[in-house]
Scaffold this motif. Sequence first.
Motif, mmCIF file in Angstrom:
data_model
loop_
_atom_site.group_PDB
_atom_site.id
_atom_site.type_symbol
_atom_site.label_atom_id
_atom_site.label_comp_id
_atom_site.label_asym_id
_atom_site.label_seq_id
_atom_site.Cartn_x
_atom_site.Cartn_y
_atom_site.Cartn_z
ATOM 1 N N GLY A 1 0.779 -1.218 0.000
ATOM 2 C CA GLY A 1 0.000 0.000 0.000
ATOM 3 C C GLY A 1 0.815 1.276 0.000
ATOM 4 N N LEU A 2 2.055 1.224 -0.489
ATOM 5 C CA LEU A 2 2.903 2.409 -0.504
ATOM 6 C C LEU A 2 2.709 3.274 -1.745
ATOM 7 C CD1 LEU A 2 6.234 0.864 0.836
ATOM 8 C CD2 LEU A 2 4.630 2.322 2.087
ATOM 9 N N THR A 3 2.181 2.684 -2.808
ATOM 10 C CA THR A 3 1.986 3.468 -4.033
ATOM 11 C C THR A 3 0.809 4.422 -3.872
ATOM 12 O OG1 THR A 3 0.679 1.640 -4.918
ATOM 13 C CG2 THR A 3 2.992 1.774 -5.601
ATOM 14 N N THR A 4 0.823 5.467 -4.683
ATOM 15 C CA THR A 4 -0.230 6.479 -4.606
ATOM 16 C C THR A 4 -1.203 6.319 -5.766
ATOM 17 O OG1 THR A 4 0.944 8.093 -5.970
ATOM 18 C CG2 THR A 4 1.428 8.082 -3.597
ATOM 19 N N LEU A 5 -2.365 6.935 -5.621
ATOM 20 C CA LEU A 5 -3.340 6.935 -6.706
ATOM 21 C C LEU A 5 -2.734 7.538 -7.966
ATOM 22 C CD1 LEU A 5 -6.128 6.710 -8.006
ATOM 23 C CD2 LEU A 5 -6.792 8.795 -6.769
ATOM 24 N N THR A 6 -1.977 8.602 -7.831
ATOM 25 C CA THR A 6 -1.373 9.254 -8.994
ATOM 26 C C THR A 6 -0.452 8.300 -9.740
ATOM 27 O OG1 THR A 6 -1.473 11.381 -7.866
ATOM 28 C CG2 THR A 6 0.018 11.220 -9.745
ATOM 29 N N THR B 1 -7.139 -0.710 -1.923
ATOM 30 C CA THR B 1 -8.291 -0.474 -1.051
ATOM 31 C C THR B 1 -8.996 0.835 -1.387
ATOM 32 O OG1 THR B 1 -6.834 0.554 0.590
ATOM 33 C CG2 THR B 1 -7.291 -1.794 0.851
ATOM 34 N N GLY B 2 -8.637 1.436 -2.509
ATOM 35 C CA GLY B 2 -9.255 2.701 -2.899
ATOM 36 C C GLY B 2 -8.477 3.919 -2.462
ATOM 37 N N PHE B 3 -7.280 3.679 -1.892
ATOM 38 C CA PHE B 3 -6.356 4.759 -1.517
ATOM 39 C C PHE B 3 -6.913 5.655 -0.422
ATOM 40 C CE2 PHE B 3 -5.471 3.501 -5.885
ATOM 41 C CZ PHE B 3 -4.134 3.146 -5.776
ATOM 42 N N GLY B 4 -7.664 5.069 0.513
ATOM 43 C CA GLY B 4 -8.131 5.855 1.637
ATOM 44 C C GLY B 4 -9.531 5.480 2.062
ATOM 45 N N GLU B 5 -10.244 6.442 2.568
ATOM 46 C CA GLU B 5 -11.602 6.250 3.061
ATOM 47 C C GLU B 5 -12.584 6.148 1.886
ATOM 48 O OE1 GLU B 5 -12.182 5.681 6.315
ATOM 49 O OE2 GLU B 5 -9.999 5.692 6.344
ATOM 50 N N PRO B 6 -13.871 5.881 2.148
ATOM 51 C CA PRO B 6 -14.834 5.764 1.042
ATOM 52 C C PRO B 6 -14.808 6.936 0.071
ATOM 53 C CG PRO B 6 -15.828 4.937 3.047
ATOM 54 C CD PRO B 6 -14.482 5.481 3.444
ATOM 55 N N MET B 7 -14.640 8.163 0.564
ATOM 56 C CA MET B 7 -14.562 9.308 -0.345
ATOM 57 C C MET B 7 -13.368 9.186 -1.280
ATOM 58 S SD MET B 7 -16.126 12.111 -1.222
ATOM 59 C CE MET B 7 -17.088 12.679 0.181
ATOM 60 N N GLU C 1 -10.469 -3.859 -2.869
ATOM 61 C CA GLU C 1 -10.421 -5.025 -1.990
ATOM 62 C C GLU C 1 -10.861 -4.673 -0.575
ATOM 63 O OE1 GLU C 1 -5.732 -5.366 -0.988
ATOM 64 O OE2 GLU C 1 -6.291 -5.211 -3.085
ATOM 65 N N ASP C 2 -11.142 -5.717 0.202
ATOM 66 C CA ASP C 2 -11.670 -5.515 1.554
ATOM 67 C C ASP C 2 -10.612 -5.691 2.636
ATOM 68 O OD1 ASP C 2 -11.400 -8.269 1.418
ATOM 69 O OD2 ASP C 2 -13.535 -8.709 1.686
ATOM 70 N N GLN C 3 -9.351 -5.555 2.252
ATOM 71 C CA GLN C 3 -8.308 -5.594 3.267
ATOM 72 C C GLN C 3 -8.290 -4.301 4.078
ATOM 73 O OE1 GLN C 3 -4.332 -7.093 2.860
ATOM 74 N NE2 GLN C 3 -4.783 -7.956 0.838
ATOM 75 N N VAL C 4 -7.676 -4.425 5.266
ATOM 76 C CA VAL C 4 -7.363 -3.240 6.063
ATOM 77 C C VAL C 4 -6.299 -2.448 5.326
ATOM 78 C CG1 VAL C 4 -6.323 -2.476 8.238
ATOM 79 C CG2 VAL C 4 -7.978 -4.368 8.227
ATOM 80 N N ASN C 5 -6.395 -1.141 5.389
ATOM 81 C CA ASN C 5 -5.409 -0.252 4.766
ATOM 82 C C ASN C 5 -4.373 0.153 5.828
ATOM 83 O OD1 ASN C 5 -4.307 1.348 2.737
ATOM 84 N ND2 ASN C 5 -5.532 3.124 3.285
ATOM 85 N N PRO C 6 -3.055 -0.040 5.585
ATOM 86 C CA PRO C 6 -2.425 -0.493 4.346
ATOM 87 C C PRO C 6 -2.548 -2.003 4.163
ATOM 88 C CG PRO C 6 -0.754 -0.068 6.007
ATOM 89 C CD PRO C 6 -2.058 0.355 6.608
ATOM 90 N N LYS C 7 -2.660 -2.415 2.905
ATOM 91 C CA LYS C 7 -2.902 -3.815 2.570
ATOM 92 C C LYS C 7 -1.611 -4.607 2.487
ATOM 93 C CE LYS C 7 -2.289 -5.139 -1.197
ATOM 94 N NZ LYS C 7 -3.037 -5.126 -2.476
ATOM 95 N N ARG C 8 -1.762 -5.928 2.270
ATOM 96 C CA ARG C 8 -0.637 -6.824 2.020
ATOM 97 C C ARG C 8 -0.917 -7.581 0.729
ATOM 98 N NH1 ARG C 8 2.632 -8.264 6.346
ATOM 99 N NH2 ARG C 8 2.980 -10.352 5.541
#
Length: 304
Positions: free
Chosen positions: A67-72, A95-101, A121-128
Amino acid sequence: MTGLLAASTSTSDKRKAFRAGLASGRIQRIPGAFNPLVARLIQEIGFDGVYVSGAVVSADLALPDIGLTTLTEVAERGRQVARVTDLPVLIDADTGFGEPMSAARTVTILEDAGLAGLHLEDQVNPKRCGHLDGKAVVPAEEMVRRLRAAVSARRDPDFVICARTDAAGIEGIDAAIERAKAYTEAGADLIFTEALHTVADFEKFRAAVDTPLLANMTEFGKSELIPAATLERVGYNAVIYPVTTLRLAMFAAEAGLREIFDEGTQSGLLDRMQHRSRLYELLRYERYNEFDSDIFNFTLGRNQ
């Protein structure tokens, strides 16, 4: 210039093709591309789509898939790949890079980047990585909120929103099936069941869930490497091979570099290399030359 500098198929048509493929009864085979040139090769060989893996984008940046990569960063790689291929491109949005928004914003950014679909995905953020131990999933209700936000932000109804569940290895297959049903209710078009082990596991999931299903055939993971024909017989709609091309390329690159280091020359490696002429063929080099000739094949008259 059609199809030269960019794909000749519109983003809208690629999305429609992806949905039609998922409904066709024929499994959609979707290898991962670690760069745009590989995407072009995937198309030439005749596959049904191209996948952009979050693990591969991370590895390409010399980062682990946590989960280290960014949306950009992810969106730009997706844009680069989608630009060069007429095939639909499915992208891993973690995981969508954050909260639902943030998941909602992710949908809009990836729509604008020309992708045919994404998975959340439904993993906890940050994911594995999905095939490692020690994963944790959020409560199903939280993932439902994530998905509802994503679906609400979608502007093109043909853009595919896929829900990935990692619950099978944590809570068991029955719990993962219940999550898949809840995710479908929340608006998911496609369900990605991560880290099932055997054909029987895939069959159990298919029997319980009506939504189109995607299988992940990644190497060195939890799942058996099941042939596409078997997955099709079971009733799966799509299969991804997310990291295969990167693994092939890195194995070859490492072996070649070690030989150059030991021998001081690459002369013994030539029969293991893509020839310049084949690279130029994939790049459509001659068509660029023809374009240049067409543009510059005029003569300026003398000024009188």
